[in-house]
Design a protein around this motif. Structure first.
Motif, PDB file in Angstrom:
ATOM      1  N   ARG A 172       0.801  -1.067   0.031  1.00 33.43           N
ATOM      2  CA  ARG A 172       0.060  -0.062  -0.068  1.00 33.43           C
ATOM      3  C   ARG A 172       0.933   1.156   0.027  1.00 33.43           C
ATOM      4  NH1 ARG A 172      -0.348   4.412   2.162  1.00 33.43           N
ATOM      5  NH2 ARG A 172       0.992   3.470   3.930  1.00 33.43           N
ATOM      6  N   ASP A 173       2.043   1.248   0.878  1.00 30.81           N
ATOM      7  CA  ASP A 173       2.740   2.164   1.012  1.00 30.81           C
ATOM      8  C   ASP A 173       3.558   2.569  -0.291  1.00 30.81           C
ATOM      9  OD1 ASP A 173       3.969   4.577   2.473  1.00 30.81           O
ATOM     10  OD2 ASP A 173       5.681   3.198   2.809  1.00 30.81           O
ATOM     11  N   PHE A 174       3.936   1.446  -1.018  1.00 30.20           N
ATOM     12  CA  PHE A 174       4.564   1.743  -2.182  1.00 30.20           C
ATOM     13  C   PHE A 174       3.602   2.290  -3.425  1.00 30.20           C
ATOM     14  CE2 PHE A 174       5.091  -0.516  -6.656  1.00 30.20           C
ATOM     15  CZ  PHE A 174       6.339  -0.082  -6.691  1.00 30.20           C
ATOM     16  N   LEU A 175       2.497   1.875  -3.397  1.00 30.80           N
ATOM     17  CA  LEU A 175       1.385   2.322  -4.428  1.00 30.80           C
ATOM     18  C   LEU A 175       1.233   3.725  -4.118  1.00 30.80           C
ATOM     19  CD1 LEU A 175      -1.412  -0.306  -4.650  1.00 30.80           C
ATOM     20  CD2 LEU A 175       0.329   0.186  -6.251  1.00 30.80           C
ATOM     21  N   ASP A 176       0.738   4.144  -2.909  1.00 32.04           N
ATOM     22  CA  ASP A 176       0.694   5.478  -2.561  1.00 32.04           C
ATOM     23  C   ASP A 176       1.877   6.572  -2.563  1.00 32.04           C
ATOM     24  OD1 ASP A 176      -2.034   5.584  -2.291  1.00 32.04           O
ATOM     25  OD2 ASP A 176      -1.918   5.014   0.007  1.00 32.04           O
ATOM     26  N   ASN A 177       3.002   5.792  -2.659  1.00 36.89           N
ATOM     27  CA  ASN A 177       4.235   6.934  -2.768  1.00 36.89           C
ATOM     28  C   ASN A 177       5.017   6.611  -3.960  1.00 36.89           C
ATOM     29  OD1 ASN A 177       4.089   8.371  -0.211  1.00 36.89           O
ATOM     30  ND2 ASN A 177       4.004   6.393   0.858  1.00 36.89           N
ATOM     31  N   HIS A 178       4.437   5.831  -4.801  1.00 40.06           N
ATOM     32  CA  HIS A 178       5.112   5.611  -6.209  1.00 40.06           C
ATOM     33  C   HIS A 178       4.412   6.104  -7.449  1.00 40.06           C
ATOM     34  CE1 HIS A 178       8.649   4.219  -8.459  1.00 40.06           C
ATOM     35  NE2 HIS A 178       7.644   3.274  -9.058  1.00 40.06           N
ATOM     36  N   GLN A 179       3.607   5.116  -7.830  1.00 36.73           N
ATOM     37  CA  GLN A 179       2.767   5.296  -9.158  1.00 36.73           C
ATOM     38  C   GLN A 179       1.666   6.179  -8.751  1.00 36.73           C
ATOM     39  OE1 GLN A 179       1.918   1.602 -10.928  1.00 36.73           O
ATOM     40  NE2 GLN A 179       1.099   2.573 -12.874  1.00 36.73           N
ATOM     41  N   TYR A 180       0.997   5.873  -7.514  1.00 35.92           N
ATOM     42  CA  TYR A 180      -0.254   6.769  -7.297  1.00 35.92           C
ATOM     43  C   TYR A 180      -0.077   7.787  -5.977  1.00 35.92           C
ATOM     44  CZ  TYR A 180      -1.872   2.843 -10.033  1.00 35.92           C
ATOM     45  OH  TYR A 180      -1.945   1.926 -11.177  1.00 35.92           O
ATOM     46  N   LYS A 181       1.078   8.610  -6.245  1.00 36.62           N
ATOM     47  CA  LYS A 181       1.139   9.637  -5.191  1.00 36.62           C
ATOM     48  C   LYS A 181       0.073  10.470  -5.591  1.00 36.62           C
ATOM     49  CE  LYS A 181       5.975  10.603  -4.524  1.00 36.62           C
ATOM     50  NZ  LYS A 181       7.243  11.218  -5.214  1.00 36.62           N
ATOM     51  N   GLY A 182      -0.406  11.384  -4.793  1.00 36.37           N
ATOM     52  CA  GLY A 182      -1.234  12.565  -4.849  1.00 36.37           C
ATOM     53  C   GLY A 182      -1.196  13.229  -6.158  1.00 36.37           C
ATOM     54  N   SER A 183       0.010  13.845  -6.383  1.00 33.05           N
ATOM     55  CA  SER A 183       0.030  14.705  -7.602  1.00 33.05           C
ATOM     56  C   SER A 183       0.146  13.444  -9.004  1.00 33.05           C
ATOM     57  CB  SER A 183       1.497  15.151  -7.560  1.00 33.05           C
ATOM     58  OG  SER A 183       2.517  14.216  -7.465  1.00 33.05           O
ATOM     59  N   CYS A 184       0.461  12.420  -8.913  1.00 33.29           N
ATOM     60  CA  CYS A 184       0.593  11.391  -9.978  1.00 33.29           C
ATOM     61  C   CYS A 184      -1.113  11.211 -10.279  1.00 33.29           C
ATOM     62  CB  CYS A 184       1.157  10.273  -9.780  1.00 33.29           C
ATOM     63  SG  CYS A 184       3.098  10.447  -9.424  1.00 33.29           S
ATOM     64  N   VAL A 185      -1.884  11.130  -9.362  1.00 31.20           N
ATOM     65  CA  VAL A 185      -3.121  10.733  -9.678  1.00 31.20           C
ATOM     66  C   VAL A 185      -4.033  11.850 -10.341  1.00 31.20           C
ATOM     67  CG1 VAL A 185      -5.276  10.203  -8.456  1.00 31.20           C
ATOM     68  CG2 VAL A 185      -3.459   9.287  -7.539  1.00 31.20           C
ATOM     69  N   ASP A 186      -3.673  13.036  -9.636  1.00 34.98           N
ATOM     70  CA  ASP A 186      -4.093  14.270 -10.473  1.00 34.98           C
ATOM     71  C   ASP A 186      -3.578  14.267 -11.797  1.00 34.98           C
ATOM     72  OD1 ASP A 186      -5.167  14.980  -8.044  1.00 34.98           O
ATOM     73  OD2 ASP A 186      -3.676  16.524  -7.641  1.00 34.98           O
ATOM     74  N   ALA A 187      -2.475  14.167 -12.235  1.00 35.38           N
ATOM     75  CA  ALA A 187      -1.803  14.153 -13.596  1.00 35.38           C
ATOM     76  C   ALA A 187      -2.478  13.066 -14.359  1.00 35.38           C
ATOM     77  CB  ALA A 187      -0.372  14.104 -13.664  1.00 35.38           C
ATOM     78  N   TYR A 188      -2.851  11.824 -13.785  1.00 32.79           N
ATOM     79  CA  TYR A 188      -3.172  10.718 -14.496  1.00 32.79           C
ATOM     80  C   TYR A 188      -4.613  11.080 -15.014  1.00 32.79           C
ATOM     81  CZ  TYR A 188       0.332   7.156 -13.914  1.00 32.79           C
ATOM     82  OH  TYR A 188       1.335   6.187 -13.623  1.00 32.79           O
TER      83      TYR A 188
END
Ligand code: SAM
Length: 426
Positions: A172-188
Motif C-alpha cells: 500500500r505504501d509503495f502504491l501511494d508513494n510511487h505510481q499513485y502519489k497524490g500529484s500523479c493521480v491528478d496528472a493521470y
C-alpha cells in the motif's frame, strides 16, 4: 433504535465477522457507551472505557473496538497524539489481535493520512521484536451512508503483527508513494479524463459496461476502483449498487470526497487489498476491474476469491495489461520491475479461469483499442502541453509523454498485450 446504535451495531458486526469469536475467554475492550452495550450482549468478556487513555488498565486483549475516537479532528492532525493512540492500541493487544477504530473525518485527505499512519507505524515489542498493524481495511459505514448520506464516517480494521524491522514497508505504501502519489493521480486524471485512471476514460469504460446488461437490482464489485469514476458511472447510468475497493488510500480519498458531493447512495468504498478483503459468498452479480489486476501477485487466489463472491451466472469483466508473445526487451523488463507488475499471458489467464470452474471464459487481445487510445492521449498532451505544464511541471510532461510512447512501442513489439477477460460462473 437510535442512529448511533445502528452505526455501532455495524461496527460490532464488523468486529464479529473478523474475529469469528466463539471462545468465552476472549477479551474485548471497548471505547464508547453504545458500542459497549452491543458488544456486551454478543461477547462474554468485555471491558469498557470512556477514552482510549482509559484502556491502560487492560492488557493482552483479543480485540479493541474504539468507536468514534476519530471524531476528534485535532487528534488525527497532531502526529504525536496520533502516534500515541496507535501505540496505546498496539500495546494493549495480543499478537494477531484486532483494533477496530472509527470516526467521522473531515475529508478524503484525512482518510489517506490516517491509513498511512496505521499502516506504517512500528513500535518495539517484547523480546526485541518489532510490532505494528497489518492494515486490513478502511471502509465507509453503510448505515451512515444510507441514513445521512455521509461517506466520511469510516472504520479502520487493523491486526497487530510482528515485522522484520521498523523500516519494513508495505505494498500500500509503495502504491501511494510511487505510481499513485497524490500529484500523479491528478496528472493521470488530467490525461485520462474526469473520474478515471485508465485509458479512454468514461467513454472506453462504457464500452465494457455495455456488454454486461446491468440493471438497477444488481450489485457489482469493482476491484481497483481508483478515484471511483466507473463506480459512479454504473450507479448513475444503470442504478446498480457498486462496492469499490482499492489498496491506494490516495485513490479512495478522492472517491470518498466525490461520493460526498454526488450523494449517490448506491456507491461505497473500501481501502483494502483484494487478496485480504472479506465478502459473503455469492454476494455480487458482477465483478468488474479496469487495469488493476496486473498489480496482483497471486492470480489463482484472486480468481478463486472472485468465483466465491459471484452469484451463480454472475459475470466477470476485466481489462488488464498482459504479457505478449514477443521476445521481451530489456526496457520492457525494467518497466515491469519498476512498477512491480505481475504480467500473465492470455493463455495463462484462460487456464487459471477454466481451472477454477468458470463456465464461459473468453480472454481476448484488445491491444488495438489501447494503441488508438494512447495515441489520442498523446495528441491531447501535445495540443494542451502548456496547460499540463502550468498544472504540473515540464518534467512531469516529459516523463508521461515518454511513458505513453514507450507503451505504444511495447504493444508494437508484442511485449505488452491489453487483454479483455470475460467470464461467467456456471
Ligand atoms: N480502475 C480504475 C480506473 O479505471 O480508473 C483505476 C485503475 S489504476 C490503473 C489501478 C488501480 O489498482 C490503482 O488504483 C491501484 O491502487 C489498484 N490496486 C493495485 N493493487 C491492488 C490490490 N492488491 N487491491 C486493490 N486494488 C489494487
Amino acid at each position: 433504535m437510535t442512529t448511533t446504535t445502528t452505526v455501532d451495531s455495524e461496527l460490532a458486526n464488523i468486529l464479529y465477522d473478523r474475529l469469528h469469536l466463539h471462545s468465552s475467554d476472549a477479551h474485548i475492550a471497548v471505547v464508547g457507551d453504545e458500542a459497549f452495550a452491543i458488544c456486551d450482549k454478543k461477547y462474554h468478556n468485555v471491558s469498557h472505557s470512556d477514552t482510549v487513555g482509559g484502556l491502560s488498565s487492560y492488557e493482552h486483549c483479543d480485540a479493541i473496538l474504539a468507536a468514534n475516537v476519530l471524531n476528534d479532528h485535532d487528534l488525527y492532525k497532531d502526529n504525536s497524539r496520533l502516534n500515541s493512540l496507535i501505540r496505546s492500541l498496539l500495546h494493549r493487544l495480543l499478537d494477531g489481535g484486532f483494533a477496530v477504530v472509527s470516526g467521522t473525518v473531515e475529508d478524503g485527505q484525512a482518510v489517506a493520512r490516517l491509513t498511512h499512519f496505521f499502516d506504517v507505524f512500528r513500535s518495539d515489542g517484547e523480546h526485541d521484536t518489532t510490532i505494528g498493524f497489518e492494515f486490513i481495511e478502511a471502509r465507509n459505514l453503510s448505515t451512515e451512508v444510507q441514513q445521512h448520506q455521509n461517506w466520511l464516517r469510516l472504520v479502520w480494521v487493523l491486526r497487530r503483527t510482528q515485522f522484520e524491522s521498523h523500516h519494513e514497508t508495505t505494498f500500500r505504501d509503495f502504491l501511494d508513494n510511487h505510481q499513485y502519489k497524490g500529484s500523479c493521480v491528478d496528472a493521470y486524471e488530467w490525461i485520462f479524463g474526469p473520474g478515471f485512471i485508465s485509458p479512454g476514460g468514461a467513454k472506453e469504460n462504457l464500452h465494457y459496461l455495455e456488454k454486461l446488461q446491468i440493471n438497477s437490482n444488481q450489485r457489482m464489485l469493482d476491484i481497483g476502483v481508483g478515484i471511483g469514476g466507473s463506480a459512479m458511472q454504473v450507479a448513475q447510468t444503470y442504478g446498480a449498487e457498486v462496492v469499490g475497493i482499492d489498496l491506494s488510500s490516495n485513490m479512495i480519498a478522492v472517491a470518498l470526497d466525490r461520493a460526498q458531493k454526488a450523494k449517490n447512495t448506491k456507491v461505497s468504498f473500501v481501502i483494502t487489498d483484494v487478496l485480504k478483503v472479506e465478502f459473503a459468498a455469492a454476494s455480487f452479480d458482477f465483478v468488474y476491474s479496469r487495469d488493476c489486476i496486473h498489480h496482483i501477485p497471486d492470480s489463482k487466489k484472486l480468481f478463486g476469491r472472485i468465483y466465491q463472491w459471484l452469484k451463480p451466472h454472475g459475470k466477470v469483466m476485466i481489462t488488464v495489461y498482459s504479457q505478449g508473445p514477443g521476445v521481451l526487451s530489456e526496457k520492457f523488463k525494467k518497466y515491469v520491475k519498476e512498477f512491480q507488475y505481475n504480467f500473465h499471458t492470455l493463455q495463462e489467464y484462460t487456464t487459471i479461469l477454466k481451472g477454477i470452474g468458470f463456465g464461459v471464459v473468453a480472454v481476448d487481445d484488445v491491444s488495438d483499442r489501447l494503441k488508438a487510445t494512447l495515441q489520442n492521449e498523446i495528441d491531447k498532451f501535445e495540443r494542451q502541453k502548456d496547460e499540463f505544464i502550468s498544472k504540473f511541471s515540464e518534467e512531469k510532461y516529459n516523463v508521461e509523454l515518454t511513458g505513453w510512447h514507450s507503451k505504444i512501442g511495447y504493444i508494437k513489439e508484442k511485449n505488452l498485450v491489453w487483454a479483455q477477460i470475460y467470464a461467467v460462473k456456471s
